[in-house]
Every structure is written in C-alpha cells, then in structure tokens.
Design a protein around this motif. Structure first.
Motif, PDB file in Angstrom:
ATOM      1  N   ILE A 417       0.981  -1.141  -0.149  1.00 41.53           N
ATOM      2  CA  ILE A 417      -0.019  -0.013   0.074  1.00 41.53           C
ATOM      3  C   ILE A 417       0.882   1.192   0.259  1.00 41.53           C
ATOM      4  CG2 ILE A 417      -1.732   1.452   1.376  1.00 41.53           C
ATOM      5  CD1 ILE A 417      -2.671  -1.374   2.297  1.00 41.53           C
ATOM      6  N   TRP A 418       1.916   1.107   0.779  1.00 43.61           N
ATOM      7  CA  TRP A 418       3.004   2.340   0.771  1.00 43.61           C
ATOM      8  C   TRP A 418       3.411   2.542  -0.460  1.00 43.61           C
ATOM      9  CZ3 TRP A 418       8.424   1.090   0.875  1.00 43.61           C
ATOM     10  CH2 TRP A 418       9.355   2.251   0.577  1.00 43.61           C
ATOM     11  N   LEU A 419       3.814   1.566  -1.278  1.00 45.87           N
ATOM     12  CA  LEU A 419       4.541   1.530  -2.533  1.00 45.87           C
ATOM     13  C   LEU A 419       3.428   2.334  -3.781  1.00 45.87           C
ATOM     14  CD1 LEU A 419       7.213   1.002  -4.162  1.00 45.87           C
ATOM     15  CD2 LEU A 419       6.114  -1.041  -4.786  1.00 45.87           C
ATOM     16  N   PHE A 420       2.100   1.687  -3.345  1.00 43.90           N
ATOM     17  CA  PHE A 420       1.022   2.276  -4.339  1.00 43.90           C
ATOM     18  C   PHE A 420       1.009   3.805  -3.840  1.00 43.90           C
ATOM     19  CE2 PHE A 420      -3.594   3.283  -4.496  1.00 43.90           C
ATOM     20  CZ  PHE A 420      -3.598   3.194  -5.805  1.00 43.90           C
ATOM     21  N   ILE A 421       0.745   4.175  -2.694  1.00 42.84           N
ATOM     22  CA  ILE A 421       0.665   5.661  -2.259  1.00 42.84           C
ATOM     23  C   ILE A 421       1.549   6.647  -3.022  1.00 42.84           C
ATOM     24  CG2 ILE A 421       0.556   7.384  -0.431  1.00 42.84           C
ATOM     25  CD1 ILE A 421      -0.784   5.076   1.350  1.00 42.84           C
ATOM     26  N   VAL A 422       2.895   5.819  -2.875  1.00 45.19           N
ATOM     27  CA  VAL A 422       4.154   6.675  -3.592  1.00 45.19           C
ATOM     28  C   VAL A 422       4.024   6.683  -5.006  1.00 45.19           C
ATOM     29  CG1 VAL A 422       6.465   6.753  -3.827  1.00 45.19           C
ATOM     30  CG2 VAL A 422       5.596   6.263  -1.513  1.00 45.19           C
ATOM     31  N   TYR A 423       3.462   5.735  -5.675  1.00 43.03           N
ATOM     32  CA  TYR A 423       3.435   5.619  -7.025  1.00 43.03           C
ATOM     33  C   TYR A 423       2.409   6.653  -7.368  1.00 43.03           C
ATOM     34  CZ  TYR A 423       2.637   4.212 -11.879  1.00 43.03           C
ATOM     35  OH  TYR A 423       2.383   4.161 -12.985  1.00 43.03           O
ATOM     36  N   ARG A 424       1.293   6.764  -6.995  1.00 38.93           N
ATOM     37  CA  ARG A 424       0.357   7.635  -7.294  1.00 38.93           C
ATOM     38  C   ARG A 424       0.763   9.192  -7.262  1.00 38.93           C
ATOM     39  NH1 ARG A 424      -3.502   9.081  -4.037  1.00 38.93           N
ATOM     40  NH2 ARG A 424      -5.223   9.128  -5.565  1.00 38.93           N
ATOM     41  N   VAL A 425       1.829   9.614  -6.473  1.00 42.17           N
ATOM     42  CA  VAL A 425       2.350  10.704  -6.755  1.00 42.17           C
ATOM     43  C   VAL A 425       3.318  10.914  -8.002  1.00 42.17           C
ATOM     44  CG1 VAL A 425       3.387  12.689  -5.513  1.00 42.17           C
ATOM     45  CG2 VAL A 425       1.963  11.119  -4.006  1.00 42.17           C
ATOM     46  N   VAL A 426       4.226  10.041  -8.046  1.00 38.81           N
ATOM     47  CA  VAL A 426       5.515   9.864  -8.876  1.00 38.81           C
ATOM     48  C   VAL A 426       5.345   9.405 -10.243  1.00 38.81           C
ATOM     49  CG1 VAL A 426       6.877  10.302  -6.867  1.00 38.81           C
ATOM     50  CG2 VAL A 426       6.809   8.072  -7.987  1.00 38.81           C
ATOM     51  N   LYS A 427       3.948   8.968 -10.658  1.00 35.95           N
ATOM     52  CA  LYS A 427       3.744   8.122 -11.755  1.00 35.95           C
ATOM     53  C   LYS A 427       4.135   8.801 -12.924  1.00 35.95           C
ATOM     54  CE  LYS A 427      -1.347   8.940 -11.890  1.00 35.95           C
ATOM     55  NZ  LYS A 427      -2.536   8.084 -12.029  1.00 35.95           N
ATOM     56  N   GLY A 428       4.162  10.348 -12.725  1.00 38.15           N
ATOM     57  CA  GLY A 428       4.320  11.230 -13.878  1.00 38.15           C
ATOM     58  C   GLY A 428       5.811  11.192 -14.385  1.00 38.15           C
ATOM     59  N   ILE A 429       6.744  10.807 -13.786  1.00 35.43           N
ATOM     60  CA  ILE A 429       8.120  10.729 -13.997  1.00 35.43           C
ATOM     61  C   ILE A 429       8.244   9.449 -14.870  1.00 35.43           C
ATOM     62  CG2 ILE A 429       8.897  11.729 -12.096  1.00 35.43           C
ATOM     63  CD1 ILE A 429       9.910   9.003 -11.063  1.00 35.43           C
ATOM     64  N   PHE A 430       7.241   8.685 -14.716  1.00 33.24           N
ATOM     65  CA  PHE A 430       7.327   7.329 -15.930  1.00 33.24           C
ATOM     66  C   PHE A 430       6.597   7.528 -17.385  1.00 33.24           C
ATOM     67  CE2 PHE A 430       8.243   5.655 -11.699  1.00 33.24           C
ATOM     68  CZ  PHE A 430       9.208   4.895 -11.604  1.00 33.24           C
ATOM     69  N   GLN A 431       6.328   8.783 -17.811  1.00 30.31           N
ATOM     70  CA  GLN A 431       5.480   8.776 -18.725  1.00 30.31           C
ATOM     71  C   GLN A 431       6.308   8.594 -19.902  1.00 30.31           C
ATOM     72  OE1 GLN A 431       4.168  12.942 -18.972  1.00 30.31           O
ATOM     73  NE2 GLN A 431       2.478  12.497 -17.294  1.00 30.31           N
ATOM     74  N   LYS A 432       5.697   7.987 -20.932  1.00 28.34           N
ATOM     75  CA  LYS A 432       6.328   7.711 -22.369  1.00 28.34           C
ATOM     76  C   LYS A 432       7.259   8.643 -22.943  1.00 28.34           C
ATOM     77  CE  LYS A 432       5.552   5.184 -26.710  1.00 28.34           C
ATOM     78  NZ  LYS A 432       4.298   4.633 -27.687  1.00 28.34           N
ATOM     79  N   GLY A 433       8.324   8.309 -23.082  1.00 33.22           N
ATOM     80  CA  GLY A 433       9.304   9.243 -23.754  1.00 33.22           C
ATOM     81  C   GLY A 433      10.242   9.939 -22.913  1.00 33.22           C
ATOM     82  N   LYS A 434       9.942   9.879 -21.750  1.00 33.65           N
ATOM     83  CA  LYS A 434      10.915  10.367 -20.434  1.00 33.65           C
ATOM     84  C   LYS A 434      12.126   9.467 -20.046  1.00 33.65           C
ATOM     85  CE  LYS A 434       7.755  13.740 -18.295  1.00 33.65           C
ATOM     86  NZ  LYS A 434       7.210  14.276 -17.067  1.00 33.65           N
ATOM     87  N   GLU A 435      13.165   9.946 -19.686  1.00 31.18           N
ATOM     88  CA  GLU A 435      14.243   8.963 -19.031  1.00 31.18           C
ATOM     89  C   GLU A 435      13.798   8.438 -18.302  1.00 31.18           C
ATOM     90  OE1 GLU A 435      17.541   7.728 -17.712  1.00 31.18           O
ATOM     91  OE2 GLU A 435      17.279   8.248 -19.488  1.00 31.18           O
ATOM     92  N   ARG A 436      14.045   7.129 -17.784  1.00 30.92           N
ATOM     93  CA  ARG A 436      13.622   6.518 -16.593  1.00 30.92           C
ATOM     94  C   ARG A 436      14.646   5.856 -15.817  1.00 30.92           C
ATOM     95  NH1 ARG A 436       8.433   2.901 -18.815  1.00 30.92           N
ATOM     96  NH2 ARG A 436       7.244   4.700 -19.753  1.00 30.92           N
TER      97      ARG A 436
END
Length: 755
Positions: A417-436
């Motif tokens: 759940i903690w990982l999910f909560i963090v991902y909800r916030v930072v998921k924008g950094i994994f958008q297609k075309g962005k450096e990962r």
C-alpha cells in the motif's frame, strides 16, 4: 542522464548475482542434513524424524532463537544448543566407556586410558551411520547413552529453569514438548559432529570448534581466506581506479537557496500527516532502547532486576530480545515510510486526490500491525496460544522474523500500500518518452526492491528443512539490509543532497549507479558468509568469503563531499536550514564504513568467521551496522522531512544537537568499550586448547570477571543513548507536533507556485 552502459552493468550485477544465489540454493537443498525416519540403537527405536521436526517447532514457538542459538545463529547471551549438545555427547560417551571398561569415573583414569577413550569417542562421533536407503540413523551404544542423558538435561533445564542461562522455570510448558525439543537439539549436535558421507568434515563444516569431539578449523577455510583477502584488495583497487578515471566525484553546482525554499514551502495534508509517523517512530525507538537496556542488565544479572524479580517473569529474556529486534525494524521502517511520503509530492510539485486520506489509513494500519505483533510475540512465548495459533499470531521463531505469520502478511500488505501511495504521486516521471533512469526513478526502484525482497520472507516456512528456511531468512536479514537497504540509502541520500543544493545531479546519479552495482555484487553473493556453518554445503565458504562489503566506499565519499560543500556555504554566510539532519546523514556514512565495513570485514573471512561465529564480535557488527547506518539515516530522514513540516519559528536545533552527540558518543563507547572487547575476551574461550564454542557460551564465560566488568560498564553508554540521545528527540517531537504548518496546499494544487 547517464550512459546506457551504467544501466546495463547495474542490471547484470543484480541479475547475475541473484541467479548465482538461486542456483546455490538449489544445490544446497539437495545437500542438507537428513531428518532420519528413525533413530535406533541395536533393536531399540529412540526417536524419529517427526519428533525432531516437532522439536524444531517447539524451538520456534517459544522464541528460543532469542534465548540461545543453533549452529551459531541466534542470541549470543546464552548457550549454543548445538554446541552444548555436541559437547555433552562427547562427555557422556566418555563416562559410558570409563564405567564399562574401567569401572570408574573418566576423570579418575590415568592419561593413557583417557587418551584411548578419547580416540574411540571421536571416531564414533565422526562415523556417519545414517543409512539413506532405509532412512535410519543408527547410534553406537555410547551415543545412545549420551542421547538419554541429553534428554534428561533439557527436560530439567526447560522445566526447572537455569538462572545462569536466563531460562525461566517452565519456559517450555509440557513434558512432551521438552522431549521433542531435546530430540531436536541432539540432532543438531549429531549433525555438527558427524562427517558428511565420503568427506572429512561435518555437515556444519566442522563448526562449532570443540577439540574434545574432533571439531577444528577445516582446511578449506584457510585457502579461501587467502583468496578472499586477495580478491578484496584487487576489487578495491579497481573501484578506486574507476572512481578517479571516470570522475565520479567531480562537477556539479551548489544552490543553497533550494534548501531554504523547501524548508519554508507550504505543505499538503499528506505531508502534514507524516509528522505522526515520525512521532510514533521516535516513540518506538525509545521503547526499543529501553528493552535493550533491560536486556543488557539481564546479561550480567540473569533473571533479576534490582530485586524486582517479577519483571524477569513478566518480561523474560527471549521476549525482551524479540521486542528489541522487531522494534528496530519497525521504527526504522516507519521513519523511512514517512519520509518517502513527505518527499514524493516535492518531486512532482503536487499530490493527487485523497492522498491525505490514504496516508492516514496507512498510519492506522501500521499501528495495528506493530501493537498486534508485539503482543502476539509475548503471548506465543508465554505459551498462551494453542495449536497453530502461535505460528499465525505469536512468534515464528526466527531472529529478525519473530512476528507471527498473520502480522507478517499484514506488514507486507502495508508495504505494498505504501508503494502504491508513493506511485500515485510520482507516476508522472514514468510517462512515455521520458528518461527512466534519473534520481527519482532510482529512488522509486529502490522502494520497489524493498517491498519485493521482503516477499522472500514467505519462503521461510515450517514445512521445509531448517537449513533452507535459514537460507531464505538471510534473503531478508542480509540481502534486504546490506543490498536493498543500501540501494535505497544511497538513492535517497543522493536525491536529498541534490534537492538541498549540496551536490550536482549528474555526479550524484553516477554515484548511485556505482554504489548500487557494488552493493548487488558484494551484498547478494556475500550472503554466502552467513551459510558457512548452518548445514549448508562447503562451497559457500568460498563464495561467501570472496565477496566482501565494498559498498560503504562510494557512499561515505559522496557525503564527505556534501559535508565539505555545506561547511563552505556556512563560511561564506549562507544560512543552511538542514545542518543537523545532514550531520546525521554524515554519521550514517561513517558508521557504514566502521560498522558495516570494518567490523563486518574482520568477521567475513572463513578463518575469522569460524572462530568468532556466535560471539559478541558479531553482536558488535550487528549493532553498529543496523543502528549506526540505518538508524542514523532514519533519524536524518525524519528531521529533513520534519524541518519542512514544523513552523520555522518553532524549530530548535539544541535538542537535536544534544541527541546527535549523545547517540554517537554512546554508540562509540558501547561498541569499543563493551561489545568489541567482550567479543575479544570470548574469542579467547573459543580458541583455548581445551575450550571451544560450548565454553565461550557457558556460564564460566558469562560469570568471568572480565565479562561482568564489561557488562556492568554498559550502563554508561546505555544512559547516554536513552537519556541524552533518544529522550531529547522525543521531547522535540512531542513539543512541536501541534506546531506543524497548516496544510494550505490543496489536492492537485502546485506546491511551488511561479509568479
């Protein structure tokens, strides 16, 4: 952005190391000590494999790994039950032959007669009479006699108690359970003394050392120690060359204004809620140190507390030890969870809808798991849980994995759940075309690894062989801590130093890749040094010995650079709001070098480990590595986050400064003034001509003047740590928790507004 080659090397380091460890585990599963279907002597059946497994369950149920150890794994203050059983086997076999052949006690025989019996006893112990085809272990008559004596001994000890060994009366509740437990202990002693088929060393590679039964340093250990030292020097040279040749520490601009902006920034509702995580973390830290102080008192004053013996009955040694370990995991985990929840909105500049509610729910769940597991451990150890309830709600019986299975499942779900909560916030950094592969990505990957590798704890099951259960346990205790935690630590430290304007992003990112690569290679394969003597194949002596811990080197260098830059900023008149939190990060790195690096390295070569295994030298390494590295980092993360949560006018560096000085001074005194010296004294008992592990873990050692002096001196560092280290932190948290900033940033509203 870093070169693609860094990513490939990091992936290969992780994947190849994991594959090698899994292959080694598969081979180990076919080379474990057999649970014999029957144990016989002549035409009489003495016990069977089912009884041995039931005894193993009794050992787990009552938390006896936190009251002593098996094959060196477990608590140092108390007997190693396998070494004790093996030594008793040799002594009772001598008594048997002295009475049968000479009609007099062994101690009264002349030197020649004793030598003849000694040779016969060692020969019989070493001879492997296990018939794999019939699944039958046959004991010689003298061994059968010793078996009965060992059963009588453990019946008496676990029913009547043994004050010198911190064992209360009726620690194991029923006679049947005590019988099964004795069978299990005898089996561990048999495995430690009997040679593997066709080989000249035992199932535990000749550990524990005990010349009276023919156990001494195996030749393979000497060879692999030389190879290990050579490999360490070569690898260190390569790492130093890479650092300088490819400019890992160069470049990068500093911008202290960023740190000031973060400290004064408005906060969201979820960030404000993390203040409660930090308050609970420090409260748990206080309880952990208090029970640690009680445990150190029991060390030199067993089963007593200044005349109030009811305390020892209420809080026996194995319960206090269980809580001490579990609370360490809990408070460090809670602090890391809270810090990541605070930092995540800063990475993206806003938080999604309902984030504050989810963080509040997670906080309540953590409280339930912490309280439930601690109470369950107490109920399990005290025998209040019948049937299989002890396993699900009580004490699973493994060091660092004491909590009941249900609480373990709930803890894992909480991490998900903690990982999910963090991902909800930072998921924008994994958008297609962005450096990962940037710093925020590495930070999130390390969080995924923390959750993913904790899942391996579910492979520690009751129905598998004890050696394989321990193998999987080390995936949590060693890999989770010395590789995955190291990955998380270097990622979040790099992220913080860059975010606070203390380091350039490109250089910090390269350091993360290098550090993680080293941590995966040395930490994952270095797990083998925990598998030397626990019934695993001898090839682990080579694998575990060669791969040593190099990961502290780049970490301490990175933070030393940040420290220099911070001092430079202060000298030119720039007010830096994170001075003392950064001091804790620096302390974490220094303890990483000393506790995990230096104190760990002196234990990992096969020769050194053979003699020190199960001594206070291991305890010293454990304390300085776990709290020194990850405890100091946890406090740093708490303070960095809390600095941005508390209203600036109520921030006070004075209690933090006092805590910093007292915690580090206390741990230095505890390490060098008590634990390390106690380990050296204990080493003398292990290596003495007539001694061995059984002697180094006997009341003779614990009652010795040297150990009593060192144990009594422990009150000084304990007082420094608790009174002047933890309490000022808790005071600061309690007095400022109601002085947090109001959550003025609404959901999906930018934190840093541009005009």
């Amino acid at each position: 952005m870093v070169s693609r080659i860094y990513k490939i090397v990091l992936f290969l380091a992780f994947a190849v190391s994991i594959i090698f460890l899994l292959v080694g585990g598969y081979y180990t599963s076919s080379e474990t000590v057999p649970y014999p279907g029957k144990v016989v002597s002549g035409d009489k059946t003495l016990t069977d494999g089912a009884a041995i497994k039931r005894g193993e369950a009794v050992w787990q149920k009552y938390g006896l790994m936190d009251l002593g150890s098996i094959w060196g794994h477990g608590t140092v203050r108390g007997p190693d039950f396998s070494a004790q059983s093996l030594h008793m086997m040799g002594q009772e076999m001598r008594n048997y032959y002295a009475a049968e052949l000479y009609k007099m006690p062994y101690a009264q025989l002349d030197q020649g007669s004793r030598a003849a019996i000694d040779t016969r006893v060692i020969s019989e112990i070493k001879e492997n009479r296990y018939d794999g085809g019939g699944d039958v272990l046959t004991l010689a008559p003298a061994q059968a006699y010793a078996y009965q004596k060992i059963k009588e001994y453990y019946q008496n000890v676990f029913s009547g108690g043994s004050k010198q060994e911190n064992i209360l009366p009726d620690t194991v509740k029923s006679s049947d359970e005590r019988n099964d437990l004795a069978d299990f202990f005898f089996w561990t002693g048999w495995a430690a003394g009997t040679n593997r088929p066709g080989l000249d060393y035992t199932y535990t590679t000749n550990w524990p050392r005990d010349p009276s039964v023919g156990n001494d340093l195996p030749a393979e250990s000497v060879l692999w120690t030389y190879v290990s030292l050579l490999a360490m020097l070569v690898a260190l040279g390569v790492v130093v060359y890479i650092i300088h040749a490819y400019g890992f520490w160069g470049g990068g601009k500093q911008n202290p204004d960023v740190a000031v902006a973060i400290a004064n920034a408005p906060i969201t509702s979820s960030q404000r809620m993390t203040g409660m995580f930090f308050l609970v973390a420090i409260a748990l830290f206080l309880v952990q140190t208090l029970v640690g102080g009680l445990m150190s008192h029991y060390t030199v004053n067993p089963l007593s507390f200044y005349g109030m013996d009811f305390i020892a009955n209420l809080l026996p040694y194995n319960l206090v030890k269980s809580w001490h370990l579990q609370l360490a995991v809990f408070w460090i985990a809670v602090s890391w969870i809270g810090a990541s929840l605070y930092l995540s909105p800063l990475l993206t500049g806003k938080e999604p809808k309902h984030q504050g509610l989810l963080v509040s729910v997670l906080f309540i769940a953590i409280l339930i798991v912490a309280a439930g597991s601690l109470l369950g451990e107490a109920a399990g150890i005290k025998g209040l849980l019948n049937g299989d309830l002890w396993y699900w709600f009580g004490h699973q019986g493994w060091e660092f994995l004491e909590l009941g299975r249900l609480w373990q499942i709930l803890l894992f779900l909480g991490l998900v759940i903690w990982l999910f909560i963090v991902y909800r916030v930072v998921k924008g950094i994994f958008q297609k075309g962005k450096e990962r592969g940037d710093l925020p990505h590495m930070y999130f990957y390390s969080a995924i690894a923390i959750v993913g590798f904790y899942a391996f704890t579910f492979l520690v099951r009751r129905d598998i062989h004890i050696t394989m259960a321990d193998y999987w346990r080390w995936w949590m205790v060693h890999i989770w801590v010395e590789s995955i935690f190291e990955f998380f630590a270097v990622a979040i430290i790099a992220l913080i130093t860059v975010s606070l304007g203390l380091a350039g992003k490109e250089g910090a990112l390269k350091v993360v890749y290098l550090s993680a690569t080293l941590a995966f290679i040395s930490g994952i394969l270095g797990t083998g040094h925990h598998l030397f003597w626990f019934g695993d194949p001898a090839f682990w002596v080579g694998v575990g010995g060669v791969f040593s811990t190099l990961e502290p080197i780049p970490l301490i260098t990175l933070v030393a650079r940040a420290w220099r830059e911070q001092n430079h900023l202060e000298k030119v008149g720039v007010k830096f709001p994170y001075k003392w939190p950064m001091r804790f990060i620096i302390a974490s790195s220094l303890w990483n070098f000393l506790g995990a690096g230096a104190f760990g390295f002196i234990l990992t070569t096969p020769v050194a480990n053979y003699y020190e295994h199960g001594t206070y030298l291991t305890t010293n390494h454990g304390h300085t590595a776990l709290f020194g590295v990850y405890g100091m980092l946890a406090i740093a993360l708490i303070l960095i986050a809390y600095r941005g949560i508390v209203k600036p006018e109520f921030w006070d560096d004075r209690p933090i400064k006092l805590s910093f000085i007292a915690l580090n001074a206390g741990f230095l005194i505890m390490s060098f003034g008590t634990l390390f010296l106690a380990g050296l004294v204990q080493l003398g008992y292990t290596t003495s001509a007539a001694g061995g592990v059984w002697y180094a873990r006997s009341p003779e050692f614990f009652n010795s003047p040297a150990f009593q002096l060192l144990g009594s001196f422990r009150i000084i560092p304990d007082t420094l740590i608790i009174v002047f280290g933890v309490l000022p932190l808790l005071y600061f948290m309690v007095t400022t928790i109601m002085r947090r900033k109001e959550a003025t940033i609404k959901e999906e509203e930018p934190i840093f507004k541009t005009s």
